[in-house]
Design a protein around this motif. Structure first.
Motif, mmCIF file in Angstrom:
data_model
loop_
_atom_site.group_PDB
_atom_site.id
_atom_site.type_symbol
_atom_site.label_atom_id
_atom_site.label_comp_id
_atom_site.label_asym_id
_atom_site.label_seq_id
_atom_site.Cartn_x
_atom_site.Cartn_y
_atom_site.Cartn_z
ATOM 1 N N GLY A 1 -3.717 -2.796 4.826
ATOM 2 C CA GLY A 1 -4.531 -2.695 3.662
ATOM 3 C C GLY A 1 -5.305 -4.049 3.192
ATOM 4 O O GLY A 1 -5.886 -4.219 2.043
ATOM 5 N N THR B 1 -2.643 -5.399 11.075
ATOM 6 C CA THR B 1 -3.412 -4.147 11.086
ATOM 7 C C THR B 1 -3.001 -3.078 10.303
ATOM 8 O O THR B 1 -1.941 -2.509 10.738
ATOM 9 C CB THR B 1 -3.951 -3.860 12.469
ATOM 10 N N GLY B 2 -3.800 -2.200 9.406
ATOM 11 C CA GLY B 2 -3.504 -1.120 8.907
ATOM 12 C C GLY B 2 -2.655 -1.443 7.439
ATOM 13 O O GLY B 2 -2.086 -0.399 6.904
ATOM 14 N N SER C 1 -8.546 -4.801 4.282
ATOM 15 C CA SER C 1 -9.690 -4.465 4.004
ATOM 16 C C SER C 1 -9.872 -3.539 2.809
ATOM 17 O O SER C 1 -10.855 -3.565 2.073
ATOM 18 C CB SER C 1 -10.501 -3.533 5.245
ATOM 19 N N PHE C 2 -9.013 -2.716 2.544
ATOM 20 C CA PHE C 2 -9.035 -1.978 1.402
ATOM 21 C C PHE C 2 -9.093 -3.025 0.078
ATOM 22 O O PHE C 2 -9.725 -2.702 -0.849
ATOM 23 C CB PHE C 2 -7.541 -1.208 1.117
ATOM 24 N N TYR D 1 1.522 0.977 -11.130
ATOM 25 C CA TYR D 1 0.602 0.922 -9.958
ATOM 26 C C TYR D 1 -0.588 0.291 -10.360
ATOM 27 O O TYR D 1 -1.059 0.078 -11.287
ATOM 28 C CB TYR D 1 0.099 2.529 -9.732
ATOM 29 N N PRO E 1 -10.594 2.068 10.268
ATOM 30 C CA PRO E 1 -11.373 3.374 9.171
ATOM 31 C C PRO E 1 -12.829 2.548 8.649
ATOM 32 O O PRO E 1 -13.427 3.403 8.257
ATOM 33 C CB PRO E 1 -10.129 3.389 8.445
ATOM 34 N N ARG F 1 0.927 -1.207 0.016
ATOM 35 C CA ARG F 1 0.010 0.086 0.164
ATOM 36 C C ARG F 1 0.747 1.313 -0.105
ATOM 37 O O ARG F 1 2.056 1.123 0.128
ATOM 38 C CB ARG F 1 -0.938 0.043 1.170
ATOM 39 N N PRO F 2 0.302 2.436 -0.127
ATOM 40 C CA PRO F 2 0.963 3.544 -0.162
ATOM 41 C C PRO F 2 1.290 4.042 1.410
ATOM 42 O O PRO F 2 0.793 3.436 2.374
ATOM 43 C CB PRO F 2 0.011 4.675 -0.681
ATOM 44 N N TYR G 1 -12.737 1.121 -0.029
ATOM 45 C CA TYR G 1 -13.143 2.317 0.823
ATOM 46 C C TYR G 1 -13.773 3.126 -0.238
ATOM 47 O O TYR G 1 -13.190 3.563 -1.380
ATOM 48 C CB TYR G 1 -12.020 3.298 1.516
HETATM 49 N N1 ADP Z 1 -3.679 -0.174 -1.929
HETATM 50 C C1 ADP Z 1 -3.984 1.019 -1.235
HETATM 51 N N2 ADP Z 1 -4.267 2.042 -1.820
HETATM 52 C C2 ADP Z 1 -4.607 3.168 -1.052
HETATM 53 N N3 ADP Z 1 -4.804 3.274 0.295
HETATM 54 C C3 ADP Z 1 -4.705 2.031 0.796
HETATM 55 C C4 ADP Z 1 -4.486 1.054 0.224
HETATM 56 N N4 ADP Z 1 -4.560 0.090 1.158
HETATM 57 C C5 ADP Z 1 -4.667 0.501 2.111
HETATM 58 N N5 ADP Z 1 -4.790 1.847 2.071
HETATM 59 C C6 ADP Z 1 -5.347 2.631 3.001
HETATM 60 O O1 ADP Z 1 -4.660 2.303 4.452
HETATM 61 C C7 ADP Z 1 -5.417 2.521 5.472
HETATM 62 C C8 ADP Z 1 -5.742 0.884 6.174
HETATM 63 O O2 ADP Z 1 -6.082 -0.122 5.419
HETATM 64 P P1 ADP Z 1 -6.868 -1.158 5.966
HETATM 65 O O3 ADP Z 1 -7.465 -1.805 4.572
HETATM 66 O O4 ADP Z 1 -8.055 -0.544 6.740
HETATM 67 O O5 ADP Z 1 -6.107 -2.016 6.776
HETATM 68 P P2 ADP Z 1 -6.474 -3.452 7.372
HETATM 69 O O6 ADP Z 1 -8.120 -3.938 6.879
HETATM 70 O O7 ADP Z 1 -5.411 -4.346 6.982
HETATM 71 O O8 ADP Z 1 -6.407 -2.967 9.006
HETATM 72 C C9 ADP Z 1 -6.827 2.721 4.901
HETATM 73 O O9 ADP Z 1 -6.893 4.359 5.274
HETATM 74 C C10 ADP Z 1 -6.732 2.583 3.512
HETATM 75 O O10 ADP Z 1 -7.491 3.563 2.933
#
Ligand code: ADP
Ligand code: MG
Length: 1125
Positions: free
Chosen positions: A113, A110-111, A115-116, A78, A469, A13-14, A121
């Motif tokens: 990505g 955690t964090g 769920s992303f 990307y 989030p 992720r970014p 989102y």
């Molecule tokens: N590939 C991605 N591109 C842009 N933003 C991302 C990406 N993956 C994760 N994020 C951002 O990072 C944050 C954490 O991601 P999340 O999916 O909630 O993590 P997890 O579910 O693993 O705890 C979120 O705010 C999400 O929008």
């Protein structure tokens, strides 16, 4: 082994905002299918390489469209949501249509990505919604009249080994049962709601329903969403009419967003005696074991037991992992350097998973046959039930065990019978009927929802914030009635906002809508805990747009006024959970968000922000369950860590490098006997999890109060307590000189706890002192020769009576592994250790010399603690009362903490202590100047009001000058000392600056006035004498007005009062004179003139900064007020 292996994808992720702020380094690289990770601590090391079926670079190279969709910049690699779907989702779809079972997992910390990728989102929809969307698009495009489709949707959560249905409001206590089909061996969730769905929109609504239910659970039940696994199951049946009847092709799709994979050991929970007891990641570690076992099997290993039964999750995923399923795993990676360990472990996990091979088969059967089989099975089951189960006692079980097993079996059969019957009924009731019934419900949810969405645009409301989030902005409370009550559901009348969980009162709070102006008011007395923008809510106040409201310890909201944006302009556009938590931490005294912080400080800060809400929560549980324990976050400096378990970070001469110093820990205190424990952050998190579990049981009506202390997360065996540390620097050894010093023992808050008398002296091999005249001009002369020195710990002097149960010192020299301990001396505050030890270097090296030059020996002072019930008077008080007392005590103990530090948290790295101290000094100075100004104005006003004949300029001038020269309310004047010493002494010595307080001020000022600014000694001594008579009362006074006042610090020696206090059994550390004394040594500027009256060990030592200091610690006679400088 044949079959098809699990497909594995990785995605990076970014950077998030925090990582950008702290200028995180990128440690992941991807080329084609190769993913490389480099160790930030070993830049020269070759990056570790992994290869997977798919590697998605989503770190950079993207732009955001006006609709908010992330798109690749042409020419970059990307990977956006579409790309990922095209590879993975499409495959799932294709397989589903062919009649295969499919599973998709997201794994990662955690964090990272997960769920992303899975859910997505906003406009960046993840694999699950796109797949569902495409599924229905394909269904709709079907033109074959002989084909019809049936889709169902279910959503569950596994938290703490309990399964909760997310599509229903009433889950049974303890969760749904996971049962095994006795014939097929497969596990299923009993009574899980399976909703027929006929369009993508219906799935979307149901997903929202499930998310809302997760959100409520995560705040009401004190659960943490990152610890939960979310499983969405979609069944997809195609019924095809053929000449010889109907056949059914069915596919089950499991879409699993796993709990955060952060390992317990990376937070330090491994040291916890109770770590086995916590189910924190039982499902996840079981999953790891299952994957390992399956990978071994695939590699041809024989006799591997796959432990599916170890957890709820692995039971449910048995098919997905090791059976009839096409499985994809997506491993989410954080790109940042500080997550190196976790990311590497994720990559290893993924690497193992890709070895697993599955045997997916097409599930296609004639419908008649399916029904027939179900009926046959039911008959068999019924017979089995009548015949007393299906167990024969081959294993030689005891009658009791047999009985138990039989019962279990019976239960399982019964439930399977029921499930089968349901399936049979399903086939009786037409799909269309079922779908239409489900749609009525879905539509009602959708309508409610669309009404809400409209309302959000016009009506002021509270919007929830969650640390995940995904769960933020899910719950809305509208404030459109005149009065909105917030409280528990057992309150009458029923509040319109019903909350449950910690620190929520029956009647908690009220919100008023006065023609669109929203006001908030606490009810239910002082214990109702509500915070607005981080500050406790004490009285009715108006809310402005984007105000942050915290009810109790978990319910965090942002107030939104859609019609009037009166929010302060400096607020961010979107208020996040993080923002609100930072603010709460700031209000508690934690500095946050400074760009000047080092990486390590930022990490520490992040950890603090993470842990603070947990500490508040655990404190609330302690109060509610009356556990007599209080918790606070502490930052332990490097020196104080010497005695703690070492962390992985390597160190320089056993000490951590600068800036790697502070460690976030949690201090637990027994409020009845004052015993304390320091817990690693991970251990605390582990315990917090168990405490949550305990509290949940308590709410469920279980008796949790009579559990064995060994199983109690609030209990801990007694251990020695680290009072503080003292550092001896070793430069003197470079010159083969003696080093004899009184070291100050400071605790982790940099507060003085006592003194340690040590000597470090070069000596002969047998420990004899070297010749007095021996001296080395240049340290290099020592090189290559043998060198011996002797460490002597003579005695110590601690300030707190409660440490007199037993004291000992531990220390480590150079690169020693083991700490050396002195004997334990009991029953005194001034232990004589008389410990000495000779250290031999057979040949002095450059490294040794460097150690002399820059290294130090840290002495750790430990006190014995004893288990006791404590003061009987305290036994009658509740934990809440004791905690309040303790907090008041803390504030009284340290005025600065009352204002600068919160009661739950103390910021204590040494470098921060400096800054804080400076800040306090500045504050004091400011206050003093303000007071001065006020007094000046007063004097002038009085003067101007006087009739002209009384306006004597001399007197006026004197008063004004006096005020100008005074420090605040106190008058600074010069006092001539007329005692014996000074009379013989040198001129300048005779005059001192004295600060006096209160009533004495005018008296002494008058005396000074009369006598050219000089006051005779007996006047001063009278003044002092009065202090001695009422040490306690006076002390408080002195204390409050003088703490951190540099001028006065150097002037009044309060040692005698300390002594008398100790005799009274008063904990003399209560008060800031300790810190004052520290300042006296550390912050005093200008020359120090040593009075010749010092008694006892009158010896100058070289202190740590190399300055000459005065040894006045032992002076206890009454006239010492004059041993001023
Ligand atoms: N590939 C991605 N591109 C842009 N933003 C991302 C990406 N993956 C994760 N994020 C951002 O990072 C944050 C954490 O991601 P999340 O999916 O909630 O993590 P997890 O579910 O693993 O705890 C979120 O705010 C999400 O929008
Ligand atoms: Mg998530």
């Amino acid at each position: 082994m044949s079959g098809e292996s699990v497909k594995v994808a990785v995605r990076v992720r970014p950077f998030n905002q925090r990582e950008i702020d702290r200028k995180a380094k990128l440690i992941i690289k991807m080329t084609n299918q190769m993913t490389m990770i480099s160790n930030p601590d070993a830049p020269n090391e070759e990056p570790k390489k992994f290869s997977f079926d798919y590697s998605y670079w989503s770190h950079d190279g993207f732009t955001t469209t006006p609709e908010g969709i992330l798109e690749p910049v042409p020419g970059t690699n990307y990977a956006n949501q579409r790309t990922v779907f095209n590879d993975l989702g499409n495959g799932v779809l294709k397989n589903a249509f062919e009649g295969y079972n499919c599973s998709l997992f997201a794994y990662g910390q955690t964090g990272s990505g997960k769920s992303f990728s899975m859910v997505g989102y906003g406009p960046n929809k993840g694999i699950v919604p796109i797949t569902c969307d495409e599924l229905f698009k394909t269904i709709e495009s079907n033109t074959d009249p002989n084909k019809r489709f049936e889709v169902t949707f279910s959503m569950l959560e596994i938290y703490n080994e309990q399964v909760r249905d997310l599509l229903t409001k009433d889950n049974p206590k303890g969760g749904l049962q996971v049962r095994q089909n006795p014939k097929l061996g497969m596990f299923y969730v009993e009574n899980l709601k399976k909703v027929p769905v006929g369009s993508y929109e219906e799935i979307e609504k149901r997903t929202e329903q499930g998310t809302a239910s997760r959100t409520v659970a995560s705040t009401q039940m004190n659960a943490t969403s990152s610890r939960a696994h979310t499983v969405v199951t979609i069944t997809f049946d195609q019924i095809i009419k053929q000449e010889n009847g109907e056949t059914k092709k069915s596919s089950t799709m499991n879409l699993v967003d796993l709990a955060g994979s952060e390992r317990a050991d990376s937070t330090g929970a491994t040291g916890d005696r109770l770590k086995e007891g916590a189910n924190i990641n039982k499902s996840l570690s079981a999953l790891g074991n299952v994957i390992s076992a399956l990978a071994d099997l695939s590699m041809g290993k024989k006799k591997v037991m796959v432990p599916y039964r170890d957890s709820a999750l692995t039971k449910l995923l048995q098919n997905a992992l090791g059976g009839n399923s096409k499985t994809i795993m997506i491993a989410a990676l954080s790109p940042a350097d500080i997550n190196y360990d976790e990311t590497l472990s994720t990559l290893r996990y993924a690497d193992r998973a890709k070895k697993i091979r599955n045997q997916a088969v097409i599930n296609e059967n004639p419908l008649d046959k399916l029904i027939r089989e179900l009926k046959e099975e039911n008959d068999k089951l019924r017979k089995a039930l009548e015949g007393g189960g299906m167990i024969s006692n081959e294993a030689g079980l005891s009658p009791e065990d047999m009985q138990k097993m039989r019962k279990e079996m019976e239960e399982q059969i019964r439930s399977q019978l029921l499930a089968n019957q349901q399936m049979l009924n399903e086939n009786v009731q037409s799909w269309d009927e079922k779908l239409s019934a489900a749609r009525t419900e879905t539509n009602a949810i959708a309508q409610e929802e669309s009404k809400e969405v409209k309302k959000r645009k016009t009506v002021p409301h509270l919007k929830n914030l969650n640390e995940d989030p995904m769960l933020s902005g899910v719950i809305f409370h509208f404030l459109d009635t005149k009065e909105t009550a917030v409280g528990r559901k057992d309150a009458t009348p029923l509040p319109s906002i019903c909350l449950s969980g910690l620190s929520i009162q029956k009647q908690h709070c009220k919100l008023y809508n006065n023609k669109g102006v929203i006001e908030i008011e606490p009810v239910g007395g002082s214990s109702a805990k509500t915070k607005v923008n981080g500050m406790p809510l004490v009285a009715r106040r108006i809310l402005t747009n984007k105000d942050r409201v915290l009810f109790g310890s978990n319910h965090l909201y942002v107030y939104i006024n859609p019609t009037k944006d009166d929010a302060p302009k400096d607020l961010p556009k979107e208020i996040t959970w993080e923002f609100a938590q930072k603010e709460i931490a700031q209000a508690k005294g934690f500095a946050t968000g400074s760009s000047e912080m080092s990486k390590e400080q930022q990490i520490a800060q992040e950890q603090i922000l993470e842990i603070l809400p947990m500490v508040s929560e655990v404190n609330a549980v302690s109060e509610e369950l009356n556990k007599y324990k209080s918790f606070e976050v502490v930052l332990i400096s490097a020196a104080a860590q010497e005695g703690l378990a070492p962390t992985k970070t390597t160190s320089f001469f056993g000490r951590k490098k600068k800036n790697e110093e502070s460690r976030v820990m949690v201090k637990m205190k027994d409020l009845r006997n004052g015993n304390t424990w320091l817990w690693e952050r991970g251990k605390f998190m582990n315990r917090r999890y168990m405490i949550q579990e305990m509290y949940q049981k308590y709410l469920d009506g279980e008796d949790v109060l009579s559990i064995q202390k060994e199983a109690d997360p609030f209990w801990e065996p007694i251990e020695d307590m680290l009072i503080g540390t003292a550092n001896a620097f070793l430069q003197s050894l470079s010159y083969a000189l003696d080093f004899d010093d009184k070291l100050t023992i400071t605790d982790y808050k940099a507060q003085e706890e006592g003194f340690l008398y040590i000597n470090i002296a070069p000596c002969t091999a047998s420990g004899k002192p070297l010749d007095e005249d021996y001296f080395v001009e240049n340290a290099n002369e020592l090189k290559g020769k043998p060198f011996h020195f002797k460490i002597t710990i003579r005695s110590a002097d601690v300030h707190k009576v409660r440490f007199s149960k037993g004291l000992k010192v531990k220390y480590r020299v150079y690169k020693e592994d083991q700490l050396t301990e002195t004997k334990l001396v009991t029953g005194t505050m001034t232990p004589e250790f008389n410990h000495s030890r000779v250290i031999a270097f057979s040949k002095v090296t450059q490294e040794h010399l460097e150690w002399f030059e820059t290294g130090s020996i840290t002495f750790l002072m430990y006190a014995k603690q004893e288990d006791s019930d404590g003061d009987p008077k305290l036994q009658k008080l509740t934990t809440r009362e004791l905690r309040q007392m303790d907090q008041i005590g803390n504030v009284a103990a340290s005025g600065r903490r009352g204002t600068i530090f919160g009661s739950e948290a103390i910021m204590a790295p040494e470098n921060n202590a400096h800054v804080k101290t400076e800040l306090v000094v500045l504050q004091r100075k400011y206050e003093r100047l303000a007071q001065k100004e006020k007094r000046m104005q007063q004097v002038c006003e009085e003067w101007s009001k006087k009739p002209p004949e009384e306006q004597q300029f001399d007197a006026f001038f004197r008063t004004v000058s006096a005020v100008a020269n005074s420090s605040g309310t106190r008058l600074k004047t010069r006092v001539q000392l007329l005692n014996k010493d000074s009379r013989n002494g040198h001129g300048d010595d005779d005059t001192i600056s004295l600060f006096v307080f209160g009533e004495d001020e005018s008296e002494l000022a008058a005396a000074a006035d009369e006598n050219n600014g000089f006051v005779s000694y007996d006047k001063v001594s009278k003044h002092h004498f009065e202090y001695e008579k009422f040490p306690n009362q006076r002390f408080g006074q002195v204390n409050r007005s003088s703490s951190y006042d540099e001028d006065s610090l150097a002037s009044v020696d309060l040692a005698p009062f300390m002594a008398s206090e100790q005799e009274n059994g008063v904990d003399s550390s209560v008060g800031t004179h300790k810190s004052r004394a520290k300042l006296k040594n550390g912050y005093k500027t200008g020359p120090t003139q040593k009075r010749s009256r010092s008694l006892g060990n009158d010896k100058n030592g070289v202190n740590s900064s190399g300055k000459v200091t005065e040894d006045n610690g032992k002076e206890k006679d009454g006239s010492s007020a004059c041993s001023l400088q």
